[in-house]
Design a protein around this motif. Structure first.
Motif, PDB file in Angstrom:
ATOM      1  N   LEU A 182       0.824  -1.205   0.000  1.00 22.31           N
ATOM      2  CA  LEU A 182       0.000   0.000   0.000  1.00 22.31           C
ATOM      3  C   LEU A 182       0.861   1.258   0.000  1.00 22.31           C
ATOM      4  CD1 LEU A 182      -2.815  -1.081   2.461  1.00 22.31           C
ATOM      5  CD2 LEU A 182      -3.043  -0.659   0.017  1.00 22.31           C
ATOM      6  N   PHE A 183       1.994   1.217   0.693  1.00 25.56           N
ATOM      7  CA  PHE A 183       2.936   2.334   0.698  1.00 25.56           C
ATOM      8  C   PHE A 183       3.446   2.610  -0.714  1.00 25.56           C
ATOM      9  CE2 PHE A 183       7.396   3.757   1.173  1.00 25.56           C
ATOM     10  CZ  PHE A 183       7.180   4.945   1.835  1.00 25.56           C
ATOM     11  N   ILE A 184       3.788   1.546  -1.420  1.00 26.75           N
ATOM     12  CA  ILE A 184       4.272   1.677  -2.801  1.00 26.75           C
ATOM     13  C   ILE A 184       3.130   2.095  -3.725  1.00 26.75           C
ATOM     14  CG2 ILE A 184       5.231   0.376  -4.748  1.00 26.75           C
ATOM     15  CD1 ILE A 184       6.803  -1.247  -2.600  1.00 26.75           C
ATOM     16  N   LEU A 185       1.935   1.569  -3.490  1.00 25.87           N
ATOM     17  CA  LEU A 185       0.773   1.912  -4.310  1.00 25.87           C
ATOM     18  C   LEU A 185       0.440   3.401  -4.230  1.00 25.87           C
ATOM     19  CD1 LEU A 185      -1.480   0.656  -6.106  1.00 25.87           C
ATOM     20  CD2 LEU A 185      -2.852   0.539  -4.038  1.00 25.87           C
ATOM     21  N   GLU A 186       0.615   3.996  -3.050  1.00 27.94           N
ATOM     22  CA  GLU A 186       0.398   5.441  -2.923  1.00 27.94           C
ATOM     23  C   GLU A 186       1.337   6.212  -3.845  1.00 27.94           C
ATOM     24  OE1 GLU A 186       0.910   6.615   1.124  1.00 27.94           O
ATOM     25  OE2 GLU A 186      -1.008   5.780   1.743  1.00 27.94           O
ATOM     26  N   SER A 187       2.594   5.810  -3.869  1.00 30.42           N
ATOM     27  CA  SER A 187       3.579   6.483  -4.727  1.00 30.42           C
ATOM     28  C   SER A 187       3.236   6.307  -6.194  1.00 30.42           C
ATOM     29  CB  SER A 187       4.974   5.928  -4.478  1.00 30.42           C
ATOM     30  OG  SER A 187       5.348   6.148  -3.158  1.00 30.42           O
ATOM     31  N   LEU A 188       2.861   5.098  -6.559  1.00 28.20           N
ATOM     32  CA  LEU A 188       2.510   4.832  -7.952  1.00 28.20           C
ATOM     33  C   LEU A 188       1.263   5.603  -8.367  1.00 28.20           C
ATOM     34  CD1 LEU A 188       3.194   1.008  -8.173  1.00 28.20           C
ATOM     35  CD2 LEU A 188       4.565   2.867  -9.133  1.00 28.20           C
ATOM     36  N   PHE A 189       0.313   5.704  -7.469  1.00 35.54           N
ATOM     37  CA  PHE A 189      -0.912   6.448  -7.765  1.00 35.54           C
ATOM     38  C   PHE A 189      -0.597   7.905  -8.071  1.00 35.54           C
ATOM     39  CE2 PHE A 189      -4.647   8.926  -6.674  1.00 35.54           C
ATOM     40  CZ  PHE A 189      -5.639   8.227  -7.335  1.00 35.54           C
ATOM     41  N   VAL A 190       0.239   8.513  -7.237  1.00 35.51           N
ATOM     42  CA  VAL A 190       0.621   9.909  -7.445  1.00 35.51           C
ATOM     43  C   VAL A 190       1.435  10.051  -8.729  1.00 35.51           C
ATOM     44  CG1 VAL A 190       2.017  11.792  -6.505  1.00 35.51           C
ATOM     45  CG2 VAL A 190       0.504  10.511  -5.013  1.00 35.51           C
ATOM     46  N   GLN A 191       2.305   9.087  -8.982  1.00 36.69           N
ATOM     47  CA  GLN A 191       3.189   9.147 -10.149  1.00 36.69           C
ATOM     48  C   GLN A 191       2.402   9.076 -11.463  1.00 36.69           C
ATOM     49  OE1 GLN A 191       6.470   9.475  -9.582  1.00 36.69           O
ATOM     50  NE2 GLN A 191       7.033   9.573 -11.724  1.00 36.69           N
ATOM     51  N   PHE A 192       1.392   8.212 -11.512  1.00 37.43           N
ATOM     52  CA  PHE A 192       0.700   7.970 -12.773  1.00 37.43           C
ATOM     53  C   PHE A 192      -0.615   8.731 -12.934  1.00 37.43           C
ATOM     54  CE2 PHE A 192       3.295   4.036 -12.467  1.00 37.43           C
ATOM     55  CZ  PHE A 192       4.082   4.300 -13.570  1.00 37.43           C
ATOM     56  N   LEU A 193      -1.041   9.455 -11.908  1.00 38.30           N
ATOM     57  CA  LEU A 193      -2.239  10.278 -12.034  1.00 38.30           C
ATOM     58  C   LEU A 193      -1.890  11.542 -12.799  1.00 38.30           C
ATOM     59  CD1 LEU A 193      -5.239  10.459 -11.018  1.00 38.30           C
ATOM     60  CD2 LEU A 193      -4.350  11.972  -9.250  1.00 38.30           C
ATOM     61  N   PRO A 194      -2.587  11.847 -13.878  1.00 42.76           N
ATOM     62  CA  PRO A 194      -2.287  13.086 -14.616  1.00 42.76           C
ATOM     63  C   PRO A 194      -2.499  14.305 -13.723  1.00 42.76           C
ATOM     64  CG  PRO A 194      -3.774  11.674 -15.872  1.00 42.76           C
ATOM     65  CD  PRO A 194      -3.631  11.056 -14.513  1.00 42.76           C
ATOM     66  N   SER A 195      -1.512  15.180 -13.677  1.00 43.69           N
ATOM     67  CA  SER A 195      -1.573  16.317 -12.756  1.00 43.69           C
ATOM     68  C   SER A 195      -2.612  17.357 -13.169  1.00 43.69           C
ATOM     69  CB  SER A 195      -0.200  16.968 -12.644  1.00 43.69           C
ATOM     70  OG  SER A 195       0.215  17.423 -13.912  1.00 43.69           O
ATOM     71  N   ASP A 196      -2.911  17.457 -14.449  1.00 42.67           N
ATOM     72  CA  ASP A 196      -3.878  18.464 -14.896  1.00 42.67           C
ATOM     73  C   ASP A 196      -5.306  17.925 -14.948  1.00 42.67           C
ATOM     74  OD1 ASP A 196      -3.358  16.723 -16.953  1.00 42.67           O
ATOM     75  OD2 ASP A 196      -3.310  18.256 -18.509  1.00 42.67           O
ATOM     76  N   LEU A 197      -5.515  16.694 -14.494  1.00 36.79           N
ATOM     77  CA  LEU A 197      -6.833  16.076 -14.540  1.00 36.79           C
ATOM     78  C   LEU A 197      -7.848  16.795 -13.647  1.00 36.79           C
ATOM     79  CD1 LEU A 197      -8.414  13.692 -15.740  1.00 36.79           C
ATOM     80  CD2 LEU A 197      -7.733  12.358 -13.751  1.00 36.79           C
ATOM     81  N   PHE A 198      -7.413  17.251 -12.496  1.00 39.23           N
ATOM     82  CA  PHE A 198      -8.319  17.882 -11.547  1.00 39.23           C
ATOM     83  C   PHE A 198      -8.013  19.364 -11.353  1.00 39.23           C
ATOM     84  CE2 PHE A 198      -8.167  13.394 -10.384  1.00 39.23           C
ATOM     85  CZ  PHE A 198      -9.514  13.093 -10.480  1.00 39.23           C
ATOM     86  N   GLY A 199      -7.331  19.967 -12.278  1.00 40.74           N
ATOM     87  CA  GLY A 199      -7.001  21.388 -12.174  1.00 40.74           C
ATOM     88  C   GLY A 199      -5.944  21.610 -11.117  1.00 40.74           C
ATOM     89  N   SER A 200      -6.196  22.564 -10.241  1.00 38.16           N
ATOM     90  CA  SER A 200      -5.216  22.868  -9.195  1.00 38.16           C
ATOM     91  C   SER A 200      -5.487  22.093  -7.909  1.00 38.16           C
ATOM     92  CB  SER A 200      -5.238  24.370  -8.899  1.00 38.16           C
ATOM     93  OG  SER A 200      -6.510  24.734  -8.425  1.00 38.16           O
ATOM     94  N   ARG A 201      -6.444  21.195  -7.914  1.00 34.18           N
ATOM     95  CA  ARG A 201      -6.771  20.394  -6.729  1.00 34.18           C
ATOM     96  C   ARG A 201      -5.645  19.398  -6.439  1.00 34.18           C
ATOM     97  NH1 ARG A 201     -10.713  23.272  -5.846  1.00 34.18           N
ATOM     98  NH2 ARG A 201     -12.758  23.136  -6.754  1.00 34.18           N
ATOM     99  N   ILE A 202      -5.436  19.124  -5.161  1.00 34.64           N
ATOM    100  CA  ILE A 202      -4.393  18.205  -4.725  1.00 34.64           C
ATOM    101  C   ILE A 202      -5.061  16.983  -4.112  1.00 34.64           C
ATOM    102  CG2 ILE A 202      -2.394  17.917  -3.227  1.00 34.64           C
ATOM    103  CD1 ILE A 202      -2.158  21.014  -3.253  1.00 34.64           C
ATOM    104  N   LEU A 203      -4.845  15.837  -4.719  1.00 35.97           N
ATOM    105  CA  LEU A 203      -5.373  14.588  -4.188  1.00 35.97           C
ATOM    106  C   LEU A 203      -4.235  13.843  -3.505  1.00 35.97           C
ATOM    107  CD1 LEU A 203      -7.026  14.940  -7.169  1.00 35.97           C
ATOM    108  CD2 LEU A 203      -8.155  13.016  -6.090  1.00 35.97           C
ATOM    109  N   VAL A 204      -4.414  13.525  -2.241  1.00 38.90           N
ATOM    110  CA  VAL A 204      -3.388  12.826  -1.481  1.00 38.90           C
ATOM    111  C   VAL A 204      -3.917  11.443  -1.132  1.00 38.90           C
ATOM    112  CG1 VAL A 204      -1.935  12.866   0.571  1.00 38.90           C
ATOM    113  CG2 VAL A 204      -2.631  15.009  -0.506  1.00 38.90           C
ATOM    114  N   PRO A 205      -3.355  10.395  -1.713  1.00 35.08           N
ATOM    115  CA  PRO A 205      -3.810   9.050  -1.361  1.00 35.08           C
ATOM    116  C   PRO A 205      -3.321   8.687   0.038  1.00 35.08           C
ATOM    117  CG  PRO A 205      -1.997   8.920  -2.907  1.00 35.08           C
ATOM    118  CD  PRO A 205      -2.322  10.368  -2.746  1.00 35.08           C
ATOM    119  N   ARG A 206      -4.199   8.232   0.851  1.00 34.33           N
ATOM    120  CA  ARG A 206      -3.878   7.776   2.209  1.00 34.33           C
ATOM    121  C   ARG A 206      -4.272   6.307   2.352  1.00 34.33           C
ATOM    122  NH1 ARG A 206      -0.324  11.306   4.066  1.00 34.33           N
ATOM    123  NH2 ARG A 206      -1.110  13.419   4.061  1.00 34.33           N
TER     124      ARG A 206
END
Length: 171
Positions: A13-37
């Motif tokens: 799950l620790f690694i999955l959080e990093s991968l989620f952030v890495q592969f989520l397109p940054s401009d998908l949600f505008g300036s919103r910040i999604l933090v996987p927990r």
């Protein structure tokens, strides 16, 4: 062998959080910040279904790991992971542990963590966001993302942690 499955699950799950952030397109949600927990959600579920002691121990270990790997200030997650796990264990002593209450308690724990991290960073001048900007840009999107994860992962993690709790009692 079974003793290594739980740490491996948390490491995954620790690694999955990093991968989620890495592969989520940054401009998908505008300036919103999604933090996987995802890891912290699983730690809270461990605390609820297995016990306070295991939740606090794993919270401290993985909180230190998060601090060492990602954060420039050592100690924020090392303190907040076990502290929030402890608070959730106290809340769950009063509440019934049905699936809806567990879902809400886990979201509440994530909310406490997010506000705690924001306040610590604000106090030591790592961030200069005002609170309402933080709420709109990071808090709400983070809660929505993690609510979706909890809905997907709650039942499988519940079953796994209940098996682990039975194995601990049998030892």
């Amino acid at each position: 062998m079974k003793k290594f499955l739980l740490p491996l699950l948390f490491l995954l799950l620790f690694i999955l959080e990093s991968l989620f952030v890495q592969f989520l397109p940054s401009d998908l949600f505008g300036s919103r910040i999604l933090v996987p927990r995802f890891l912290f959600s699983a730690l809270l579920l461990l605390t609820i279904y297995v016990g306070k002691k295991q939740g606090i121990i794993y919270g401290a270990i993985f909180g230190l790991l998060v601090d060492v790997v990602y954060i420039e200030v050592i100690g924020i997650y090392f303190f907040l992971f076990p502290f929030v796990c402890y608070l959730i264990s106290k809340v769950m002593q009063v509440m019934q542990s049905n699936i809806v209450v567990v879902f809400l308690a886990t979201l509440f724990g994530i909310a406490l963590l997010e506000v705690g991290v924001y306040e610590m960073n604000f106090l030591i001048h790592v961030t200069d966001l005002d609170f309402m900007t933080f709420i709109n840009l990071r808090f709400y999107p983070t809660l929505i993302l993690n609510a979706i994860f909890i809905l997907v992962a709650l039942y499988p993690l519940k079953r796994q942690f209940e098996k682990y709790a039975v194995a601990l009692r049998d030892e």
